[in-house]
Design a protein around this motif. Structure first.
Motif, PDB file in Angstrom:
ATOM      1  N   LYS A 171       0.777  -1.208   0.139  1.00 55.71           N
ATOM      2  CA  LYS A 171       0.512   0.121  -0.306  1.00 55.71           C
ATOM      3  C   LYS A 171       0.560   0.990  -0.072  1.00 55.71           C
ATOM      4  N   LEU A 172       0.493   2.600  -0.092  1.00 54.57           N
ATOM      5  CA  LEU A 172       0.627   3.299   0.184  1.00 54.57           C
ATOM      6  C   LEU A 172       0.037   3.664   1.258  1.00 54.57           C
ATOM      7  N   ASP A 173       1.537   4.303   2.137  1.00 52.65           N
ATOM      8  CA  ASP A 173       0.795   4.174   3.130  1.00 52.65           C
ATOM      9  C   ASP A 173       0.193   6.200   3.733  1.00 52.65           C
ATOM     10  N   ARG A 174      -0.783   6.653   4.292  1.00 57.72           N
ATOM     11  CA  ARG A 174      -1.092   8.042   4.408  1.00 57.72           C
ATOM     12  C   ARG A 174      -0.243   9.120   4.906  1.00 57.72           C
ATOM     13  N   GLY A 175       1.305   8.882   5.458  1.00 54.13           N
ATOM     14  CA  GLY A 175       1.458  10.217   5.855  1.00 54.13           C
ATOM     15  C   GLY A 175       2.543   9.930   4.080  1.00 54.13           C
ATOM     16  N   THR A 176       3.089   9.208   3.711  1.00 53.79           N
ATOM     17  CA  THR A 176       3.681   9.596   2.301  1.00 53.79           C
ATOM     18  C   THR A 176       2.789  10.006   1.553  1.00 53.79           C
ATOM     19  N   GLU A 177       1.865   9.953   1.141  1.00 52.85           N
ATOM     20  CA  GLU A 177       0.738   9.444   0.333  1.00 52.85           C
ATOM     21  C   GLU A 177       0.371  11.639   1.153  1.00 52.85           C
ATOM     22  N   LEU A 178       0.611  12.171   2.181  1.00 50.75           N
ATOM     23  CA  LEU A 178       0.296  13.511   2.605  1.00 50.75           C
ATOM     24  C   LEU A 178       1.346  14.218   2.209  1.00 50.75           C
ATOM     25  N   LEU A 179       2.228  13.457   2.057  1.00 48.49           N
ATOM     26  CA  LEU A 179       4.307  14.430   2.080  1.00 48.49           C
ATOM     27  C   LEU A 179       3.782  14.426  -0.135  1.00 48.49           C
ATOM     28  N   ILE A 180       3.268  13.464  -0.434  1.00 58.85           N
ATOM     29  CA  ILE A 180       3.379  13.386  -1.867  1.00 58.85           C
ATOM     30  C   ILE A 180       2.304  14.477  -2.405  1.00 58.85           C
ATOM     31  N   GLU A 181       0.999  14.949  -1.497  1.00 55.84           N
ATOM     32  CA  GLU A 181       0.689  15.535  -2.044  1.00 55.84           C
ATOM     33  C   GLU A 181       0.561  17.225  -1.224  1.00 55.84           C
ATOM     34  N   SER A 182       1.052  17.507  -0.830  1.00 55.40           N
ATOM     35  CA  SER A 182       1.810  18.638  -0.193  1.00 55.40           C
ATOM     36  C   SER A 182       3.333  19.214  -0.186  1.00 55.40           C
ATOM     37  N   MET A 183       3.636  18.411  -1.303  1.00 51.35           N
ATOM     38  CA  MET A 183       5.573  18.214  -1.434  1.00 51.35           C
ATOM     39  C   MET A 183       5.977  19.744  -2.170  1.00 51.35           C
ATOM     40  N   ILE A 184       6.562  20.727  -2.341  1.00 52.60           N
ATOM     41  CA  ILE A 184       6.823  21.948  -3.155  1.00 52.60           C
ATOM     42  C   ILE A 184       7.820  21.377  -3.963  1.00 52.60           C
ATOM     43  N   LEU A 185       7.199  21.461  -5.402  1.00 50.82           N
ATOM     44  CA  LEU A 185       8.532  21.403  -6.586  1.00 50.82           C
ATOM     45  C   LEU A 185       8.514  22.399  -7.346  1.00 50.82           C
ATOM     46  N   ASP A 186       9.636  22.108  -8.057  1.00 49.58           N
ATOM     47  CA  ASP A 186       9.563  22.728  -8.715  1.00 49.58           C
ATOM     48  C   ASP A 186       9.933  22.709 -10.779  1.00 49.58           C
ATOM     49  N   GLU A 187       9.900  23.232 -11.400  1.00 48.02           N
ATOM     50  CA  GLU A 187      10.883  22.510 -12.698  1.00 48.02           C
ATOM     51  C   GLU A 187      12.209  22.693 -12.924  1.00 48.02           C
ATOM     52  N   GLY A 188      12.330  23.105 -12.420  1.00 42.67           N
ATOM     53  CA  GLY A 188      13.954  23.276 -13.040  1.00 42.67           C
ATOM     54  C   GLY A 188      14.646  22.388 -12.069  1.00 42.67           C
ATOM     55  N   TRP A 189      14.217  22.085 -10.363  1.00 40.18           N
ATOM     56  CA  TRP A 189      15.095  21.410  -9.184  1.00 40.18           C
ATOM     57  C   TRP A 189      15.754  20.309  -9.888  1.00 40.18           C
ATOM     58  N   ARG A 190      16.486  20.089  -8.550  1.00 39.44           N
ATOM     59  CA  ARG A 190      17.522  18.804  -8.377  1.00 39.44           C
ATOM     60  C   ARG A 190      16.487  18.216  -7.454  1.00 39.44           C
ATOM     61  N   VAL A 191      16.472  17.415  -6.886  1.00 38.43           N
ATOM     62  CA  VAL A 191      15.676  16.680  -5.645  1.00 38.43           C
ATOM     63  C   VAL A 191      16.330  15.475  -5.128  1.00 38.43           C
ATOM     64  N   LEU A 192      16.227  14.746  -4.204  1.00 36.07           N
ATOM     65  CA  LEU A 192      16.863  14.235  -3.698  1.00 36.07           C
ATOM     66  C   LEU A 192      16.044  13.260  -2.683  1.00 36.07           C
ATOM     67  N   ASP A 193      15.419  12.464  -2.864  1.00 37.08           N
ATOM     68  CA  ASP A 193      14.325  12.094  -1.964  1.00 37.08           C
ATOM     69  C   ASP A 193      15.221  11.233  -1.220  1.00 37.08           C
ATOM     70  N   LEU A 194      15.475  11.071   0.239  1.00 38.87           N
ATOM     71  CA  LEU A 194      16.440  10.558   0.377  1.00 38.87           C
ATOM     72  C   LEU A 194      14.909   9.499   1.446  1.00 38.87           C
ATOM     73  N   GLY A 195      15.850   7.494   1.687  1.00 43.33           N
ATOM     74  CA  GLY A 195      14.953   6.780   1.884  1.00 43.33           C
ATOM     75  C   GLY A 195      14.197   6.085   1.478  1.00 43.33           C
ATOM     76  N   CYS A 196      14.410   6.368  -0.121  1.00 43.33           N
ATOM     77  CA  CYS A 196      13.002   6.411  -1.235  1.00 43.33           C
ATOM     78  C   CYS A 196      12.078   4.722  -0.969  1.00 43.33           C
ATOM     79  N   GLY A 197      12.875   4.102   0.037  1.00 45.11           N
ATOM     80  CA  GLY A 197      12.107   2.631   0.237  1.00 45.11           C
ATOM     81  C   GLY A 197      11.865   2.239  -1.861  1.00 45.11           C
ATOM     82  N   TYR A 198      10.540   2.181  -2.083  1.00 46.99           N
ATOM     83  CA  TYR A 198      10.118   1.257  -3.495  1.00 46.99           C
ATOM     84  C   TYR A 198      10.166   2.408  -4.208  1.00 46.99           C
ATOM     85  N   GLY A 199      10.286   4.225  -3.696  1.00 44.60           N
ATOM     86  CA  GLY A 199      10.422   5.043  -5.017  1.00 44.60           C
ATOM     87  C   GLY A 199       8.876   5.932  -4.900  1.00 44.60           C
TER      88      GLY A 199
END
Length: 195
Positions: A40-68
């Motif tokens: 499953k996708l856990d609720r915490g990860t879902e909340l983080l994904i839906e609210s994370m701030i992103l920008d098209e030019g960015w380089r991002v680190l997913d730290l402790g990515c699990g299944y990704g």
């Protein structure tokens, strides 16, 4: 007993494929036993994904990515994503999930916390930290984040309100210029610290 923050999970490998739609895109993920949030996708990860701030030019680190999940969703909105995990099984699943979802602007590296990205900087570090690994690991994630962020870069993380939210918030207040609460719900809070 082994947990998902182990290099080699000692539970037999079982996999389960899930389908989820997040931020206007649908994804397929292979999840695995011994990797956080099997089946499953856990609720915490879902909340983080839906609210994370992103920008098209960015380089991002997913730290402790699990299944990704975090990195793969982020890859639709940013320039490049580096995903890391100490769990070798998680790294394998995340690499498969990059292929399944046709992601070409991301890579997965094996190693503990910031070791795989030594000397590199990002616009954002995004993580659902391994709370069960202990406070020392949480502390390391927060206090070492600024040296891996560009000026004005963001550490974005989700934490259970009753499992260390006050501790994490206080730590972030000490190490970041500003800390904002991006979202809360289902017993979780999402914080962003500005470097």
């Amino acid at each position: 007993m082994s947990h998902y923050y182990s290099e080699e999970p000692n539970v037999p490998l079982k996999t389960k494929t899930i389908e989820v739609c997040l931020r206007g895109h649908c994804f397929r993920f292979i999840t695995a036993s011994g990797v956080f949030s099997f089946g499953k996708l856990d609720r915490g990860t879902e909340l983080l994904i839906e609210s994370m701030i992103l920008d098209e030019g960015w380089r991002v680190l997913d730290l402790g990515c699990g299944y990704g999940a975090i990195g793969i969703v982020a890859s639709r909105f940013v320039d490049y994503v580096v995903m890391t995990d100490v769990n070798r099984r998680a790294v394998g699943m995340a690499r498969k999930n990059l292929k399944i979802n046709g992601v070409r602007n991301a890579e997965v590296r094996w190693g503990s916390l910031y070791e795989p990205v030594r000397g590199e900087r990002f616009n954002a570090i995004i993580t659902n930290p391994p709370v069960h690994a202990g406070k020392e690991v949480l502390r390391e994630i927060v206090i070492n984040a600024p040296r891996h962020l560009n000026d004005g870069g963001l550490l974005q993380l989700v934490i259970k309100t009753k499992q260390g939210a006050k501790y994490i918030k206080a730590l972030m207040d000490d190490h970041f210029t500003e800390v904002r609460e991006l979202a809360k719900g289902s017993g979780y809070r999402v914080y962003a610290g500005i470097a």
